[in-house]
Design a protein around this motif. Structure first.
Motif, short mmCIF file in Angstrom:
data_model
loop_
_atom_site.label_atom_id
_atom_site.label_comp_id
_atom_site.label_asym_id
_atom_site.label_seq_id
_atom_site.Cartn_x
_atom_site.Cartn_y
_atom_site.Cartn_z
N PHE A 262 -11.35 -11.61 -31.60
CA PHE A 262 -11.43 -12.97 -32.16
C PHE A 262 -10.09 -13.38 -32.77
CE2 PHE A 262 -16.14 -12.35 -32.23
CZ PHE A 262 -16.45 -13.45 -31.43
N CYS A 263 -9.40 -12.42 -33.40
CA CYS A 263 -8.06 -12.73 -33.92
C CYS A 263 -7.14 -13.19 -32.79
CB CYS A 263 -7.46 -11.50 -34.60
SG CYS A 263 -8.22 -11.05 -36.17
N LEU A 264 -7.21 -12.48 -31.68
CA LEU A 264 -6.37 -12.82 -30.54
C LEU A 264 -6.76 -14.19 -29.97
CD1 LEU A 264 -4.12 -11.89 -28.67
CD2 LEU A 264 -5.84 -10.74 -27.27
N LYS A 265 -8.07 -14.47 -29.90
CA LYS A 265 -8.50 -15.76 -29.37
C LYS A 265 -8.01 -16.90 -30.25
CE LYS A 265 -12.43 -18.45 -27.80
NZ LYS A 265 -13.83 -18.45 -27.33
N VAL A 266 -8.14 -16.75 -31.58
CA VAL A 266 -7.68 -17.79 -32.50
C VAL A 266 -6.18 -17.99 -32.36
CG1 VAL A 266 -7.35 -18.34 -34.95
CG2 VAL A 266 -9.56 -17.49 -34.16
#
Length: 377
Positions: free
Chosen positions: A250-254
Motif C-alpha cells: 500500500f505504501c508503494l501504491k500511494v
C-alpha cells in the motif's frame, strides 16, 4: 467501486503548543473536495480516533470548505479559536476493495526482495521497496537453526538419561544378587561383606534415580521450548511478514499515485480519478493507514517474543542445563564414594557363590565392588 458514507462532527481544544496532527490534500483548483492524507501518532486527531486518512472534510467551525484550496483550509484550521469543530464524511468501505491487482503484485515483489541481495534487486529493477530488509527474516533463519540444535541436544540428553536408567537397573540387580548371596552363605564374615557390597550397589542405584529425577525439569523445559515456544514464535514472525508485505504494498501504491498526480500537475494531462474526488487514492490512504497500525502492533509483538526466545527462554534452559551437569557431577561423586568406601583387604576368606550353581569364588585379597558394565574378572 461502491462507497458507503456516514458523517462525523468532532471538536478539539488545543493550546499554543498543541497540533491537531493531520495533513490534508485535494482542494481547488483541481480537486472538488478536501480530504485527510495523514494522521500522525499521538496527535489530537489520532487520540480522538474519529478522523482517519481518506475522510472528507466539509466544514470547519461551520464554514463550508468545499471549493477552497488546501492551503486556505489549513490556514482556517490554524487560526480558529477553541474549540475547533471539524465536520465531514467518513469513507466507509470493505478492506478487500482496496486490495487491487497492483497491490497483490507489489506484495509478491516485497516477499522476493526479502530473500535476495540489493545488487540482484537493482538488476531486476526492484528498487522501489521501502523498509523491506529488516532483520526479522535473518532472525527467523536463526530460529530455525536454534531449533535444530536444541532438537539434537534434547535427543542426546534423553539418550544419556535412558542409559543411566539402564545402569541403575543393573546396579539394583547386582545389589539383589549380593543380598541373595548373604542369605545363602553361612559364614558370618562373608555374609557381612555381601551385605555391604549389595547395599553399595543399591545406593548407587538410588543416587542414579535421584539424578534422573533432577534432570526431568530440563527435558520438560526443552520439550516446551521445542513444541510450543519455537512454533509460536515462528507463526508470529510469519504473520508479521504477511502484514509487513501488504503494508509495504500500500505504501508503494500511494507513492506511485503521488507520482502520477505530480506528473499530471506538470503536464496538465487529464487524470479521471481526480474528477471523481480522488476516491481510489483515498481508499489507498485508508488501507495504508490500517495496514500500518497492524504492522506496528505486530512488530512490537514479534520484538517481545524474540526477546523472550533469545534471552529469557535461553537463559532458563542454560540454567537448567547447568543444574543437569551439577546433578550428574554429584551423582558421580556419590557413586565413587560408595565404590571406594568398601575395603575387603582384611578378609582371609572367599565369598562363595555356589548357592547360584556356579563354581568358583570371588577373591577378597583386594577391594572389590561389582559395578554395572564391569566384567567378571
Amino acid at each position: 467501486m461502491s462507497f458507503n458514507r456516514r458523517t462525523f462532527d468532532v471538536s478539539f481544544t488545543r493550546n499554543e503548543k498543541d497540533i491537531l496532527g493531520m495533513t490534508i490534500g485535494g482542494g481547488a483548483p483541481v480537486f472538488p473536495v478536501i480530504y485527510v492524507v495523514q494522521v500522525f501518532p499521538k496527535g489530537k486527531v489520532a487520540l480522538d480516533g474519529t478522523i482517519e486518512p481518506g475522510d472528507e472534510l466539509t466544514h470547519v467551525n461551520g464554514m463550508a470548505v468545499k471549493g477552497m484550496t488546501r492551503v486556505d483550509v489549513a490556514r482556517v484550521i490554524k487560526n480558529s479559536a477553541n474549540p475547533i469543530r471539524i465536520s465531514g464524511e467518513k469513507l466507509a468501505f470493505e478492506v478487500l476493495q482496496g486490495i487491487t491487482l497492483d497491490v497483490l503484485f507489489a506484495d509478491m515483489k516485497h516477499r522476493l526482495l526479502d530473500y535476495i541481495s540489493t545488487q540482484t534487486a537493482d538488476k531486476f529493477g526492484l528498487t522501489r521497496a521501502m523498509l523491506v530488509n529488516d532483520d526479522f527474516v535473518k532472525r527467523f533463519e536463526n530460529l530455525e537453526q536454534n531449533e535444530k540444535a536444541f532438537k539434537l541436544l534434547a535427543r542426546q540428553i534423553r539418550d544419556v538419561l535412558k542409559t543411566y536408567k539402564e545402569l541403575c537397573s543393573a546396579e539394583r540387580e547386582i545389589g539383589d544378587v549380593f543380598t541373595e548371596l548373604s542369605q545363602a552363605d553361612q559364614d558370618v564374615e562373608r555374609r557381612k561383606m555381601c551385605i555391604i557390597i549389595g547395599e553399595a550397589h543399591r545406593q548407587i542405584n538410588k543416587s542414579g534415580l535421584e539424578f534422573i529425577e533432577e534432570a526431568m525439569p530440563l527435558i520438560s523445559d526443552m520439550n516446551n521450548f521445542l513444541r510450543k515456544v519455537i512454533p509460536d514464535t515462528r507463526r508470529t514472525i510469519k504473520q508479521y511478514l504477511d502484514i509487513k508485505y501488504i503494508f509495504l504494498s500500500f505504501c508503494l501504491k500511494v507513492q506511485l499515485m503521488d507520482d502520477e498526480e505530480a506528473e499530471f500537475t506538470k503536464s496538465r494531462t487529464f487524470l479521471p480519478r481526480l474528477a471523481e474526488g480522488n476516491k481510489e487514492y483515498r481508499v489507498a490512504l485508508r488501507c495504508q493507514y490500517m495496514a500500518k497500525a497492524r504492522f506496528m502492533a505486530m512488530r512490537q509483538n514479534v520484538i517481545e517474543k524474540l526477546y523472550l526466545t533469545d534471552n529469557k527462554r535461553l537463559q532458563d534452559l542454560q540454567a537448567q542445563l547447568c543444574k543437569f551437569l551439577t546433578a550428574m557431577h554429584h551423582h558421580m561423586k556419590r557413586s565413587a564414594m560408595f565404590a571406594t568406601g568398601i575395603d575387603l583387604s582384611e578378609s582371609k576368606n572367599s565369598i562363595s557363590i555356589r548357592a547360584f550353581g556356579t563354581p568358583g569364588a570371588i577373591s577378597t585379597t583386594a577391594p572389590v565392588l561389582v559395578t554395572a558394565g564391569q566384567s567378571d574378572k
